[in-house]
Design an enzyme around this catalytic site. Structure first.
Site, mmCIF file in Angstrom:
data_model
loop_
_atom_site.group_PDB
_atom_site.id
_atom_site.type_symbol
_atom_site.label_atom_id
_atom_site.label_comp_id
_atom_site.label_asym_id
_atom_site.label_seq_id
_atom_site.Cartn_x
_atom_site.Cartn_y
_atom_site.Cartn_z
ATOM 1 N N SER A 123 1.207 -4.917 9.344
ATOM 2 C CA SER A 123 2.309 -4.277 10.078
ATOM 3 C C SER A 123 2.591 -4.981 11.399
ATOM 4 O O SER A 123 1.684 -5.485 12.059
ATOM 5 C CB SER A 123 1.975 -2.817 10.378
ATOM 6 N N GLU A 152 -4.972 -0.215 -1.283
ATOM 7 C CA GLU A 152 -5.004 0.615 -0.072
ATOM 8 C C GLU A 152 -4.661 2.059 -0.412
ATOM 9 O O GLU A 152 -5.308 2.997 0.046
ATOM 10 C CB GLU A 152 -4.001 0.074 0.956
ATOM 11 N N GLN A 212 -6.793 -5.435 8.437
ATOM 12 C CA GLN A 212 -5.574 -5.761 7.684
ATOM 13 C C GLN A 212 -4.440 -6.059 8.655
ATOM 14 O O GLN A 212 -3.961 -5.151 9.346
ATOM 15 C CB GLN A 212 -5.222 -4.556 6.794
ATOM 16 N N GLU A 249 7.756 9.561 3.200
ATOM 17 C CA GLU A 249 9.158 9.374 2.803
ATOM 18 C C GLU A 249 9.275 8.188 1.842
ATOM 19 O O GLU A 249 9.921 8.270 0.785
ATOM 20 C CB GLU A 249 10.051 9.117 4.031
#
Ligand SMILES: Cc1cc2nc3c(=O)[nH]c(=O)nc-3n(C[C@H](O)[C@H](O)[C@H](O)COP(=O)(O)OP(=O)(O)OC[C@H]3O[C@@H](n4cnc5c(N)ncnc54)[C@H](O)[C@@H]3O)c2cc1C
Length: 417
Positions: A141, A256, A138, A386
């Site tokens: 990022s 995911e 993947q 978070e």
């Protein structure tokens, strides 16, 4: 604690069908060893037959049972959500892997191609994802874009029937072994960040793709940096429309979360009436249970593991009734990640010096340390705790959204780090 749900007639018939397939597909003696609860016999069958997860992936991946929800014509069953639970519970019962060695292919790329890909893409890629012949990674990022993924900077510029890709990705799990990657790239920098993205399938062996493994805290290299220098991607490898990459990426990200929540959950199913006992295995890793502080922490972990299992049970039984995955996906991901960290911290504390300095051949001690260090990543990978908490606050609790300072602003004009 143990819960049982009665199978419906259809579920019972499907379970019997899968068990019959397993009896044929597994090495001789496997089913008998499982039914007798004879671990030593099972280990011997495994060793004698040379069983390994890669060959097993090839076997189950070529049967429709590996993807009951995928369309029949691409290797699945066009089935119902409860079938996934039945298959999973039988895999647990037969001590077989519940997670594909091609997790990112089966869990993320496949569902995205099924929902947004062309017929030619479905035909070309889906079966080889299931069989594990082609491993996927993947490519989302980047060094400057993780939680705020839509801000990413890797560029794809059209050149006739091809796109030319330049940029860098990071954290790319198993890129060093992958045949293909799901790439999210910026095709229009002059519109707002979510609108200028396009989704591509990239051949990881194409000229200009450079994969550099990163050494992790654990000593292993699970993930990589990936550099793209003038990589040419055919337009036929575009998934969805130009500029529609964010919508396709959301399918990947939703899947995911579900795939990762599934992994960090112990592979337990209550539906088959059989469950592994992860609690006993955990207790064995805490040798001295006399200290009252250790006992308090053990009690706390026990309570949390029961809460975790009840949540998994609720999700499983909803799935067995045909309901779609609900908000428990994000809740499970956050809870499981933090639970896994607390659990591994306790085993390290309770093992004292043994957990930080061990004889070179002491694999059990090494594994404790490895589990503890690897668990650090659980609250980051697949969305940080978070960020997921913010999503739960907004989508489940209905609290106000975080202010979006770059809303409607062209990506090229937004300040970036
Ligand atoms: C083991 C592992 C494997 C991975 N594999 C892959 C992979 O295969 N492919 C891939 O594309 N990515 C992969 N990732 C990347 C992962 O998705 C990102 O690390 C994650 O999304 C966080 O992004 P970041 O690291 O850039 O941190 P940042 O987004 O920079 O966050 C840094 C810190 O700021 C906090 N933060 C950021 N934004 C907010 C906000 N809005 N509100 C509150 N807090 C905030 C975060 O919670 C975090 O604590 C992997 C990560 C790990 C750890």
């Amino acid at each position: 604690m143990r819960w049982d749900i009665e199978d419906t007639d259809a579920q019972r018939a499907f379970r019997a069908e899968f068990r019959a397939w397993l009896a044929e597909a597994l090495p001789a003696g496997w089913v008998e060893a499982v039914e007798a609860g004879d671990d030593a016999a099972l280990e011997k069958v495994k060793a004698d037959s040379g069983f390994n997860p890669f060959s097993w992936q090839g076997t189950i991946g070529r049967s429709p049972f590996s993807a009951p929800l995928w369309p029949k014509e691409y290797g699945g069953m066009s089935g119902e959500p409860w079938m996934v639970q039945v298959v999973r519970s039988e895999l647990v019962r037969h001590r077989l892997p519940t997670v594909s060695i091609n997790l990112l292919g089966v869990g993320l790329a496949g569902p995205t191609i099924i929902e947004h890909g062309s017929e030619a893409q479905k035909d070309r890629y889906l079966r080889k994802i299931l069989s594990g012949e082609e491993i996927w990674c993947q490519l989302f990022s980047e060094p400057g874009s993780g939680s705020d993924l839509a801000s990413l900077a890797t560029r794809a510029v059209r050149d006739g029937d091809e796109w030319v890709v330049n940029g860098q990705k990071v954290w790319t799990t198993i890129a060093q072994f992958a045949s293909f990657g799901m790439l999210l790239a910026r095709t229009d920098p002059d519109v707002a960040k979510h609108e200028g993205l396009t989704y591509f399938i990239v051949d990881m062996k194409a000229p200009g793709v450079e994969v550099r493994p990163l050494k992790q805290l654990t000593g292993s290299s699970e993930f990589n940096e990936v550099f793209f220098t003038d990589v040419r991607v055919p337009d036929a490898n575009r998934v969805g429309d130009v500029g529609d990459g964010w919508r396709c990426a959301r399918t990947t990200l939703m899947n995911e979360r579900a795939a990762l929540a599934g992994i960090s959950l112990d592979p337990v199913s209550f539906v088959g009436g059989v469950r592994r006992d992860p609690w006993t295995a955990f207790l064995e890793a805490v040798p001295d249970r006399r200290d009252p502080r250790v006992r308090q922490r053990l009690a706390q972990i026990y309570i949390e593991s029961e809460v975790k299992e009840i949540t998994a049970f609720r999700a499983n039984s909803a799935r067995m009734r045909g309901q779609q995955p609900g908000p428990e996906g994000a809740v499970n991901k956050v809870f499981n990640a933090e639970f896994n960290q607390r659990r591994s911290e306790l085993t390290i504390d309770a093992n004292g010096m043994h957990a930080v300095a061990w004889a070179p051949d002491d694999k059990a001690a090494e594994s404790l340390a490895h589990t503890f260090l690897r668990a650090r990543a659980n609250t980051i990978e697949g969305g940080t705790s978070e960020v997921l908490r913010s999503q739960m606050a907004e989508r489940i609790l209905g609290l106000p959204r975080d202010p979006e300072v770059d809303k409607g602003v062209a990506w090229v004009e937004v300040k970036r780090n």
